[in-house]
Every structure is written in structure tokens, then in C-alpha cells.
Design an enzyme around this catalytic site. Structure first.
Site, PDB file in Angstrom:
ATOM      1  N   LYS A  41      84.747   6.393  83.177  1.00 42.23           N
ATOM      2  CA  LYS A  41      86.467   5.998  83.508  1.00 42.23           C
ATOM      3  C   LYS A  41      86.304   4.938  82.479  1.00 42.23           C
ATOM      4  O   LYS A  41      85.741   4.179  82.242  1.00 42.23           O
ATOM      5  CB  LYS A  41      86.136   5.392  84.956  1.00 42.23           C
ATOM      6  CG  LYS A  41      87.495   4.986  85.496  1.00 42.23           C
ATOM      7  CD  LYS A  41      87.425   4.697  86.919  1.00 42.23           C
ATOM      8  CE  LYS A  41      88.547   4.302  87.542  1.00 42.23           C
ATOM      9  NZ  LYS A  41      88.628   4.058  88.928  1.00 42.23           N
ATOM     10  N   SER A  74      91.989   6.249  91.828  1.00 43.93           N
ATOM     11  CA  SER A  74      92.151   6.123  90.441  1.00 43.93           C
ATOM     12  C   SER A  74      91.256   6.996  89.428  1.00 43.93           C
ATOM     13  O   SER A  74      91.813   7.204  88.470  1.00 43.93           O
ATOM     14  CB  SER A  74      92.286   4.725  90.115  1.00 43.93           C
ATOM     15  OG  SER A  74      91.088   4.051  90.154  1.00 43.93           O
ATOM     16  N   SER A  90      88.797   5.020  95.314  1.00 36.94           N
ATOM     17  CA  SER A  90      89.095   5.557  93.866  1.00 36.94           C
ATOM     18  C   SER A  90      87.917   6.474  93.352  1.00 36.94           C
ATOM     19  O   SER A  90      87.871   7.347  92.349  1.00 36.94           O
ATOM     20  CB  SER A  90      89.190   4.680  92.756  1.00 36.94           C
ATOM     21  OG  SER A  90      90.403   4.204  92.990  1.00 36.94           O
TER      22      SER A  90
HETATM   23  N1  GLN Z   1      94.414   3.735  95.893  1.00 34.84           N
HETATM   24  C1  GLN Z   1      93.828   2.427  95.960  1.00 34.84           C
HETATM   25  C2  GLN Z   1      94.598   1.334  95.552  1.00 34.84           C
HETATM   26  O1  GLN Z   1      95.608   1.539  94.866  1.00 34.84           O
HETATM   27  C3  GLN Z   1      92.455   2.201  95.675  1.00 34.84           C
HETATM   28  C4  GLN Z   1      92.239   2.127  94.165  1.00 34.84           C
HETATM   29  C5  GLN Z   1      90.733   1.749  93.880  1.00 34.84           C
HETATM   30  O2  GLN Z   1      89.843   2.131  94.474  1.00 34.84           O
HETATM   31  N2  GLN Z   1      90.523   1.386  92.541  1.00 34.84           N
HETATM   32  O3  GLN Z   1      94.233   0.129  95.461  1.00 34.84           O
END
Ligand code: GLN
Length: 483
Positions: A75, A152, A176
Site C-alpha cells: 500500500k 482504503s 481498511s
Molecule cells: N473507512 C474508515 C475511515 O475512513 C477506515 C479507514 C482505514 O481503516 N484506514 O476512516
């Protein structure tokens, strides 16, 4: 296709010299070239260096570790020496930040000879649930490219599901890793906070961020975790507990395993197909000899609200370092205030700005008690819910997301609707526990559905054992999208 091998299969073939590391690496590169116009999962390519490394490994001829010679993607928030790392944000993209050092995790993978192919797409600084906030544009679901891959870590999940690499790294602050794994039909593990090192990984919310693997099987994920987990002097929040042999924990045996099914995770608004498949998965565990019972996690309904106070608060602090002075995007300006204005207006996207504003507000003197402190109290209640539950059960089963992958653009004008997508994946981070996402069905629209297996803090062996047993009894993890 060589790139569709699991790590375990590829390791056997490499060791027996049935395939070379160069062939395997080339297969992944070719696959990326052929599918990524449609998916947009890879944002920085490291192909030349990968091939060079592969040739070196072949000429050495030894594969001492299960990950030696295994090509993977990372990532775009993990610093990797010499490879652009931008968090998919214009604030780092505009001058293509190239880190002079490695994150602990990529260093550990390098040390065993895993082959880095490049960087995957993510929501900007990992803020989002769809990769739509990436400055490189959305990653699409390999099962239906009109839909999102999730987020994400959408790039990592799509790449693994599309056989563009053998495994990938992601981060999970509030789902994410698990949610995109669920949307794309691969296996993703959120670890206990402190099980893996965050050193060299760009932070979103430091008290919740964890880094972890996405793979094709639970066995693969267990092998990756065994390689990357453990104490790191560069991250004081890592625990010093010894790293078990996670692969050994995969006994296939779940006889007598105590499973909790929380009623708060089967609520109105959940897609009936998701509920049906998750309930069938629970029945599979019962057939395998596990004992299930309904449990309650009463504070679940406050998780989204608490998370979306705590995360923006930490975001507002973590984003302060991006000012274009030492690295990243910079602008000409009349004075310092103008300069900050110009750099941060141009460098950050809407979601990052939204969180900086909410967080700054929630932490400000007049509102701290009303919002931030209150949210922290709720966090304690949520953690206690799990502590109570894990006195009675070994794992907790639930859906990963209320729906399968949604359409690109479905929530882009409605941040709150996007936040609600996280309803099942943010209590675990608030409690610091581990949770695995594995495929447990396909919807009528031919979209994967994910099963979430939560375990207590440091309970990775138990969730992996349960996930592996389920995989051995079912075929869902073997399905691949037509691309
Ligand atoms: N969707 C969640 C957020 O927007 C999780 C994001 C994540 O785990 N990086 O914070």
C-alpha cells in the site's frame, strides 16, 4: 497462470526448481499490465528492480524462507527506500516523495528475499472506504468494474483478488484491510494493536492504525504475519510477546470452539444476502463441531460516532507535518500564513480537509470535554463489551460490511453515508482486538461477501485457526474474477 499460485504452492515450486523466481515475477508484471487499465490498483511500479532481485535470487538458488522469491505489492503509505511513496495525496505526489529508508515491515520482507513489485492505490492518507479519495482515482472491483474495490486498501485487495501479485500489504485503522478484502473476495487480517510495527508507515490515527497482510488463503496470511510481526525498537507501541508459529496453529480443528454471534451485527439495513451467507457460514462452523451462542455487544451503536471524533482528532495532529517545507508539494507565497494556506489548500483533498477541520474543532478548548473526552469514554465502554464477551467465547462471527461492493460514486456526495459503511469494522480497532475477513459467499450479482472472525487481543492464532478450518470446508476462497 503462475501469478495465481498461493504462496505455499509457489514456495514448493520454487524450491523444487519447477519454476524460477524470474518467471514468477514476470508473470505478476504481465498480469498487472493486462488487468490494471481496468482496475487501477497499482500506482507506482518497481518492475526493473523486482526483476533484478528475482534474477539474483535465482542465481543464489536457495529458498530458505516461505516468502523468499515471492512477489508482492505494498500500500502506498509504507515507506520503501528508493520507491515513490505518496499516500495517494497531491501533497506528496507533486514532488514524488521518495523515501530514503524502509518501513520495518518492508525491511523484514526484504530480509527474507520477498520481491517488491511496487505500490498500491489507497484513499488519500487511508481516509475512506472506497479508494475514491485517492489522487490517482478510484480502484475498481475485479468482479464488477462499475463498483469500488473498497478501501482504503482497495488497491491491495483488488491486486490480490485479480492475481496481480501473490500477496499485498495494507493498513487497517477502521476496516481498511477487512472491508476491501470482503469486497474483492480475498483474505485480510487486522492484527491486535501492537502486534506489527507501524514504523515507516504514514499515520492516519496513531492509536488505531495497524498494518497487516492481504492474501489468497488463511495459510498465506499466517506465513506473512509470522514474518512481519513482533517487537520493533523503532515503534514503542509494539508488544514484546513472542511471535508464535502461526502456520502451526492451523490445525483445521474447531471442535468445541466457542463462537459468539452478536445480535447488534444483524440489524435493519443489512443486505439480506449478506445475512444469509454469514448465517450459513456460522452453520458450517457448527457442523465442524464448534458451539455457537448469541451474545451482545451493547455499545456497538455508538462506535461510528466515537470513531469519527477520535480519528479526525488524531488526523488533525498527524497531518500537521505536511507543509511542503521539508518534502512534498510547495507553493510561492507572500508570507508564512499565505504559504500554509496555499500548500495545504492545493495539497490535500476534501476528505482530509474535512477531518482536519472536525478534529481541530473537537480538540479545541471549549469542545474537548463535550466531544473528544466523551468519545474516549465510549471507546472504553466498547472495549469492555469485548472483554466481557471474550470471557464466554473464543471468537465472534459477524459480517464485514452491511452490503457487497457498492457502485463507484454511490457515496461520494455524502460523507456520512460513506462513514456508515464502516459500521461493522470500527468497534474492533477501538477495542484494539484482531479480526480476520474471509470470503463466505457470492451475491446474486456475483459479488463476494465477507465473513468477519474477531478474536481477543493477541488472539491471532485462534482467528487464523478458525478461518483456516472454514476454508478447508468450503470453496469460496478459490473463486476468481473473470478479467
Ligand atoms: N473507512 C474508515 C475511515 O475512513 C477506515 C479507514 C482505514 O481503516 N484506514 O476512516
Amino acid at each position: 497462470m503462475l501469478s495465481s499460485l498461493t504462496i505455499a504452492q509457489a514456495h514448493t515450486k520454487l524450491s523444487k526448481k519447477e519454476i524460477s523466481c524470474e518467471e514468477l515475477t514476470r508473470a505478476c508484471i504481465e498480469r498487472i499490465e493486462s488487468v490494471d487499465t481496468a482496475l487501477n490498483s497499482v500506482v507506482h511500479r518497481n518492475f526493473e528492480r523486482a526483476l533484478e532481485e528475482a534474477k539474483n535470487i535465482d542465481s543464489n538458488g536457495e529458498f530458505p524462507h516461505p516468502l523468499t522469491g515471492i512477489p508482492y505489492l505494498t500500500k502506498d503509505v509504507y515507506c520503501e527506500e528508493g520507491i515513490p511513496t505518496t499516500a495517494c495525496s497531491n501533497i506528496l505526489r507533486n514532488k514524488d516523495y521518495v523515501p530514503p529508508f524502509d518501513s520495518t515491515t518492508t525491511e523484514r520482507l526484504k530480509a527474507v528475499g520477498a520481491v517488491s513489485l511496487g505500490k498500491t492505490n489507497t484513499d488519500e492518507f487511508t481516509m475512506g472506504a472506497s479508494t475514491e479519495s485517492s489522487c490517482y482515482g478510484v480502484t475498481r472491483c475485479p468482479w464488477d468494474t462499475t463498483r469500488v474495490a473498497g478501501g482504503s486498501s482497495g488497491g491491495s485487495a483488488a491486486a490480490v483478488a485479480a492475481d496481480a501479485c501473490l500477496f499485498a500489504l495494507g493498513t487497517d485503522t477502521g476496516g481498511s484491510i477487512r472491508q476491501p478484502a470482503g469486497f474483492c473476495g480475498c483474505t485480510g487480517l487486522r492484527v491486535t494493536y501492537g502486534r506489527t510495527s507501524r514504523y515507516g508507515v504514514m499515520s492516519m490515527a496513531s492509536s488505531l492504525d495497524t498494518i497487516g497482510p492481504l492474501g489468497k488463503t488463511v495459510e498465506d496470511v499466517a506465513m506473512i504475519l509470522g514474518t512481519i510481526a513482533g517487537k520493533d525498537p523503532k515503534d514503542v507501541t509494539t508488544g514484546s510477546l513472542p511471535v508464535p508459529d502461526y502456520r502451526k496453529a492451523l490445525t483445521k480443528d474447531v471442535k468445541g470452539l466457542r463462537i459468539g454471534v452478536p445480535k447488534e451485527y444483524f440489524i435493519e439495513g443489512i443486505d439480506p444476502q449478506v445475512e444469509e451467507h454469514v448465517r450459513s457460514a456460522i452453520a458450517v462452523f457448527e457442523k465442524l463441531g464448534a458451539v455457537t451462542r448469541e451474545i451482545t455487544l451493547p455499545h456497538t451503536k455508538y462506535a461510528v460516532a466515537a470513531y469519527y471524533i477520535i480519528v479526525p482528532s488524531e488526523v488533525s495532529s498527524n497531518m500537521a507535518r505536511y507543509d511542503g517545507i521539508r518534502f512534498g508539494h510547495s507553493e510561492k507565497a507572500a508570507d508564512l500564513v499565505d504559504y500554509y494556506h496555499a500548500v495545504r489548500s492545493a495539497g490535500f483533498g476534501d476528505e482530509v480537509k474535512r477531518r482536519i477541520m472536525i478534529g481541530t474543532y473537537a480538540l479545541s478548548a471549549g469542545y474537548y470535554d463535550a466531544y473528544y473526552r466523551h468519545a474516549q469514554k465510549v471507546r472504553t465502554l466498547i472495549r469492555r463489551d469485548f472483554e466481557e464477551a471474550f470471557k464466554e467465547v473464543d471468537v465472534i462471527l459477524a459480517p464485514v460490511s452491511p452490503t457487497p461492493a457498492f457502485l463507484v460514486g454511490a457515496h461520494t456526495d455524502d460523507p456520512v453515508a460513506m462513514y456508515l459503511e464502516d459500521v461493522f469494522t470500527i468497534s474492533q480497532p477501538l477495542a484494539g482486538i484482531t479480526a480476520l475477513s474471509i470470503p463466505c459467499g457470492m451475491s446474486k450479482e456475483n459479488l463476494p461477501i465477507g465473513l468477519q472472525i474477531m478474536g481477543n487481543q493477541w488472539g491471532e492464532e485462534t482467528v487464523l485457526r478458525a478461518g483456516h478450518a472454514y476454508e478447508q470446508a468450503t470453496e469460496w476462497h478459490t473463486l476468481t474474477p473473470q478479467l
